[in-house]
Enzyme design. Structure first.
Site, PDB file in Angstrom:
ATOM      1  N   ASP A 162     -28.064  34.713  -2.757  1.00 53.68           N
ATOM      2  CA  ASP A 162     -28.798  34.720  -1.492  1.00 53.68           C
ATOM      3  C   ASP A 162     -29.167  33.286  -1.144  1.00 53.68           C
ATOM      4  OD1 ASP A 162     -30.133  35.409   0.755  1.00 53.68           O
ATOM      5  OD2 ASP A 162     -31.643  36.661  -0.227  1.00 53.68           O
ATOM      6  N   ALA A 163     -28.252  32.610  -0.454  1.00 52.52           N
ATOM      7  CA  ALA A 163     -28.454  31.210  -0.087  1.00 52.52           C
ATOM      8  C   ALA A 163     -28.435  30.998   1.417  1.00 52.52           C
ATOM      9  CB  ALA A 163     -27.383  30.332  -0.737  1.00 52.52           C
ATOM     10  N   LYS A 164     -27.944  31.986   2.164  1.00 49.34           N
ATOM     11  CA  LYS A 164     -27.932  31.968   3.633  1.00 49.34           C
ATOM     12  C   LYS A 164     -27.402  30.650   4.193  1.00 49.34           C
ATOM     13  CE  LYS A 164     -31.667  35.341   4.049  1.00 49.34           C
ATOM     14  NZ  LYS A 164     -32.038  35.485   2.623  1.00 49.34           N
ATOM     15  N   ARG A 165     -26.280  30.217   3.684  1.00 46.30           N
ATOM     16  CA  ARG A 165     -25.698  28.959   4.121  1.00 46.30           C
ATOM     17  C   ARG A 165     -25.010  29.129   5.475  1.00 46.30           C
ATOM     18  NH1 ARG A 165     -28.740  27.341   0.393  1.00 46.30           N
ATOM     19  NH2 ARG A 165     -27.999  25.927  -1.239  1.00 46.30           N
TER      20      ARG A 165
END
Length: 281
Positions: A97-100
């Site tokens: 979960d890094a939402k890049r």
């Protein structure tokens, strides 16, 4: 290095065998304190190792939130690398979960960080943001497809602020969120038993029947537990697409730590409730 079996196929099998539950690994300061741990790298490592030990051999997906590791710098990222490695070795799929989200070579570099098979942080899937335009994600889409990984694209998120962008209406009359879902349906066309390109769709959003959630891909659904959504309410939100929903539970499981048996019992209860809700549809 040969690619893995596609993420969608691996996820479908894991959900069928272990139940459709994703447990978040969210070591924020208040939760470390609840566990009696210091807000430092040692506390972070103890927390993450305990969660992996407790549930990685029984849940379909573990989802570490990279920000809570990155805040400790390189030593925190090293803990994240080890957690990903150990979770995957125990049989869980890891969604980072890094939402890049970025463009061009920068997006390609983000993709290589998490989706290249020999990368230290290689994960089975990555959360990404499409709000620089869906096609800005193309480097991540292409590398995920090449390596057998997947993506979860922010589409209809559970935070109230998301509506000002995701519910905005385009000139063609379709909302931005619906446009993201349509892009993903095209990515997944013809993939069996499940496409590898999923959407993040909040479980707290109520009736979503006005949206076409049949994207032939997984729907990562935050909001179960602390945010108020329940396993029993999933069919009312997702309708026929509920079989492809991967409900995410974080605090609802993690608050039972650091006792390993209690963490396992909580994860097993949520998995059983979700499986029963899906089976009833």
């Amino acid at each position: 290095m040969s690619p893995l079996e596609p993420f969608g196929a691996r996820l479908r099998r894991a959900m069928d065998e272990r139940g459709p539950l994703c447990v978040g690994i969210d070591p924020h300061a208040s939760l470390l304190a609840e566990w009696g741990l210091n807000d430092d790298v040692a506390g972070l490592e103890r927390f993450s190792r305990t969660v992996v030990e407790a549930v990685a051999d029984r849940v379909a997906v573990l989802k570490p939130q990279s920000a809570f590791f990155e805040r400790f710098g390189s030593r925190g990222v090293a803990v994240l690398e080890k957690s990903v490695e150990e979770a995957r070795a125990a049989g869980a799929l890891v969604v980072m979960d890094a939402k890049r989200g970025d463009i061009g070579s920068t997006m390609a570099a983000y993709a290589e960080s998490f989706l290249r098979k020999d990368a230290p942080l290689f994960s089975d899937a990555l959360t990404v943001s499409p709000y620089l335009g869906y096609d800005s994600l193309r480097p991540a889409v292409d590398l995920a497809r090449e390596s057998g990984a997947g993506l979860f694209v922010l589409a209809l998120t559970s935070n109230p602020e998301g509506a000002e962008v995701q519910h905005a209406v385009r000139p063609d009359g379709r909302t931005v969120g619906a446009t993201v879902l349509a892009h993903l349906a095209r990515e997944n066309a013809g993939q069996e038993p499940l496409g590898s390109f999923g959407a993040v769709v909040g479980a707290t959003l109520g009736d979503l029947s006005s949206y076409d959630l049949d994207i032939n891909g997984p729907l990562l659904a935050p909001g179960i537990g602390a945010q108020g959504a329940t396993p029993a309410g999933l069919p009312a939100v997702f309708g026929p697409a509920v079989r492809n929903v991967v409900p995410n539970v974080s605090r609802g499981v993690l608050r039972h730590g650091p006792d390993v048996a209690a963490l396992r019992d909580a994860a097993d209860r949520f998995a059983a409730e979700i499986r029963a809700a899906v089976a009833a549809v």
